[in-house]
Design an enzyme around this catalytic site. Structure first.
Site, PDB file in Angstrom:
ATOM      1  N   LEU A  63     -13.686   5.161  14.382  1.00  0.00           N
ATOM      2  CA  LEU A  63     -13.031   5.676  13.203  1.00  0.00           C
ATOM      3  C   LEU A  63     -13.669   4.953  11.944  1.00  0.00           C
ATOM      4  O   LEU A  63     -13.437   5.397  10.603  1.00  0.00           O
ATOM      5  CB  LEU A  63     -11.489   4.840  13.110  1.00  0.00           C
ATOM      6  CG  LEU A  63     -10.687   5.130  14.352  1.00  0.00           C
ATOM      7  CD1 LEU A  63      -9.299   4.322  14.088  1.00  0.00           C
ATOM      8  CD2 LEU A  63     -10.336   6.425  14.439  1.00  0.00           C
TER       9      LEU A  63
ATOM     10  N   TYR B 202     -20.750  14.257   2.306  1.00  0.00           N
ATOM     11  CA  TYR B 202     -19.887  13.896   3.011  1.00  0.00           C
ATOM     12  C   TYR B 202     -19.543  14.595   4.234  1.00  0.00           C
ATOM     13  O   TYR B 202     -19.599  14.131   5.596  1.00  0.00           O
ATOM     14  CB  TYR B 202     -18.547  13.640   2.357  1.00  0.00           C
ATOM     15  CG  TYR B 202     -17.254  13.097   3.204  1.00  0.00           C
ATOM     16  CD1 TYR B 202     -17.334  11.771   3.860  1.00  0.00           C
ATOM     17  CD2 TYR B 202     -16.431  13.999   3.639  1.00  0.00           C
ATOM     18  CE1 TYR B 202     -16.168  11.617   4.480  1.00  0.00           C
ATOM     19  CE2 TYR B 202     -15.417  13.565   4.285  1.00  0.00           C
ATOM     20  CZ  TYR B 202     -15.201  12.333   4.710  1.00  0.00           C
ATOM     21  OH  TYR B 202     -14.268  11.919   5.754  1.00  0.00           O
TER      22      TYR B 202
ATOM     23  N   LYS C 251     -20.594  13.922   8.216  1.00  0.00           N
ATOM     24  CA  LYS C 251     -19.673  14.037   9.408  1.00  0.00           C
ATOM     25  C   LYS C 251     -20.053  15.037  10.416  1.00  0.00           C
ATOM     26  O   LYS C 251     -19.860  15.018  11.508  1.00  0.00           O
ATOM     27  CB  LYS C 251     -18.148  14.446   8.745  1.00  0.00           C
ATOM     28  CG  LYS C 251     -17.404  13.145   8.162  1.00  0.00           C
ATOM     29  CD  LYS C 251     -17.081  12.257   9.045  1.00  0.00           C
ATOM     30  CE  LYS C 251     -16.149  11.179   8.490  1.00  0.00           C
ATOM     31  NZ  LYS C 251     -15.955  10.070   9.652  1.00  0.00           N
TER      32      LYS C 251
ATOM     33  N   ASN D 111      -5.893  15.542   4.987  1.00  0.00           N
ATOM     34  CA  ASN D 111      -5.339  14.267   4.000  1.00  0.00           C
ATOM     35  C   ASN D 111      -4.374  13.772   4.811  1.00  0.00           C
ATOM     36  O   ASN D 111      -3.407  14.021   5.114  1.00  0.00           O
ATOM     37  CB  ASN D 111      -4.955  14.784   2.817  1.00  0.00           C
ATOM     38  CG  ASN D 111      -5.974  15.597   2.083  1.00  0.00           C
ATOM     39  OD1 ASN D 111      -6.785  15.306   1.270  1.00  0.00           O
ATOM     40  ND2 ASN D 111      -5.834  17.011   1.989  1.00  0.00           N
TER      41      ASN D 111
ATOM     42  N   PRO E   8      43.530 -11.795  -3.966  1.00  0.00           N
ATOM     43  CA  PRO E   8      44.830 -12.075  -2.955  1.00  0.00           C
ATOM     44  C   PRO E   8      46.141 -11.448  -3.853  1.00  0.00           C
ATOM     45  O   PRO E   8      46.350 -11.654  -4.931  1.00  0.00           O
ATOM     46  CB  PRO E   8      45.051 -13.443  -2.870  1.00  0.00           C
ATOM     47  CG  PRO E   8      43.528 -14.000  -2.708  1.00  0.00           C
ATOM     48  CD  PRO E   8      42.929 -13.374  -3.925  1.00  0.00           C
ATOM     49  N   GLY E   9      46.901 -10.647  -3.176  1.00  0.00           N
ATOM     50  CA  GLY E   9      48.174 -10.031  -3.743  1.00  0.00           C
ATOM     51  C   GLY E   9      47.915  -8.962  -4.514  1.00  0.00           C
ATOM     52  O   GLY E   9      49.021  -8.284  -4.899  1.00  0.00           O
TER      53      GLY E   9
END
Length: 369
Positions: free
Chosen positions: A53, A103, A107, A132, A281-282
């Site tokens: 890689l 490039y 490759k 990509n 509460p209530g």
């Protein structure tokens, strides 16, 4: 099995390594650009499979393309042959091969070396011409435009879009890694050398930009795009990975009054919204009905009594619920309903509604239960 990974500090390698670490009977050998040729020789002597890689994408001088992509590949093959070994190689190449750039030439030359080695020695090798690639741990301003844009958007840095209609072919790192791993235990050679990742997303720069800003703005609007499937799912995962550590959290803007509080948590495009309320509460909340909207109530702390009544009837339906025994109660269209905190402490209620609240069309009609 001992697996050698060249370019072990790189974007693709990191994602591959975290998956390989979870696999039984795999030992990972790592080679980086800082290691010596002697160390590479030793690693190859141990290796049963090579993920090659390592590569150069953006050098200061074009000669570095050939040193990092072509020469290193030839060196690996020379070492294998000097050791009289036959090791399968998976090589990460590029769909840019053939475009005439230095490039692509570097490759392509590396591909040829692997192809010749594979045919001469009847060794299965796998050359992936990758589009990509994007995903977590990709380097901004180096690996991909998505990495750069995610980095910028999460930091409120302006992004540059020269042509919103430009199309990109994109592959997600998770798909790449799993495609790679499928070749680990191939023992017989075949005539196929060149591969591509099967799932490719074709998106315009404009589409990507729009989604990234929706992700960013969702913290304010609370509206989450459809991120459960497809490209949106993997792009959102990528986007999150670029958040600065001091931006992992964000505050909600709620409503407070004498009864308690109410906060909207998130809204979806097609599955309604989620909210949370606290009640003292209530105190009784509600006493209204909906014609079409429906809700689910879940008390997660405290005690409460939920009452419902058909708007044309007189009989009350009561549910006594508690955060100690979680139970969802449906709010049925055409039934007026309320909820009363019957405990001695604050009651906390999760509320899901099947539609996002629209103040122009609230579908909330007040009527005592």
């Amino acid at each position: 099995m001992k697996v050698l990974i060249t370019g072990a500090n790189g974007f693709i390698a990191k994602n591959l390594i975290v998956i390989l670490k979870k696999m039984p009977h795999i030992e990972i050998l790592k080679y980086t650009r800082d290691d010596t040729k002697e160390h590479l020789d030793d690693l190859i002597r141990q290796a049963d499979f090579i993920f090659h890689l390592a590569g150069v994408n953006r050098p200061k001088d074009s000669i570095e393309f050939y040193e990092g992509n072509t020469t290193l590949t030839k060196t690996i093959i020379d070492i294998i042959q000097q050791q009289n070994r036959k090791i399968s190689i998976l090589f990460s190449s590029s769909t840019q091969v053939g475009n005439g750039s230095d490039y692509s030439k570097s490759k392509e030359a590396a591909e040829k070396s692997i192809e010749e080695y594979s045919i001469k020695n009847s060794v299965p090798c796998f050359i992936y011409r990758l589009a990509n690639v994007f995903g977590k741990w990709s380097k901004p301003n180096y690996n991909s435009v998505i990495a750069t844009w995610c980095y910028n958007v999460t930091r409120d840095i302006e992004i540059q879009v020269n042509n919103r209609d430009t199309k990109l072919n994109l592959v997600y790192i998770g798909d790449v890694v799993h495609a790679f791993i499928d070749h680990l235990y191939v023992s017989e050679n075949n005539s196929k050398l060149y591969y591509e990742v099967s799932r490719v997303y074709e998106k315009t720069l404009g589409e990507i930009e729009e989604l990234l800003y929706k992700f960013r703005d969702s913290r304010k609007t609370l509206l989450i795009p459809n991120i459960a499937t497809g490209f949106e799912r993997v792009l959102y995962a990528t986007y999150l990975s670029y958040l600065p550590t001091n931006k992992f959290s964000y505050k909600l803007n709620g409503h407070k009054d004498a009864r308690g509080t109410f906060y909207e948590i998130l809204k979806t495009i097609d599955s309604g919204q989620l909210g949370i309320s606290t009640t003292k509460p209530g105190i009784t909340r509600g006493n209204h009905y909906h014609n079409t909207k429906n809700e689910k109530f879940l008390v997660i702390k405290g005690e409460a009594m939920i009452e419902l009544r058909d708007v044309f009837g007189t009989d009350k339906i009561q549910y006594n619920v508690s955060g100690d025994d979680l139970e969802i109660v449906e709010m049925i269209p055409g039934y007026t309903h309320n909820i009363t905190n019957t405990g001695d402490t604050e009651m906390v209620l999760l509320i899901w509604a099947n539609e996002n609240y629209d103040p122009a069309k609230p579908d909330t009609n007040f009527l005592e239960v």
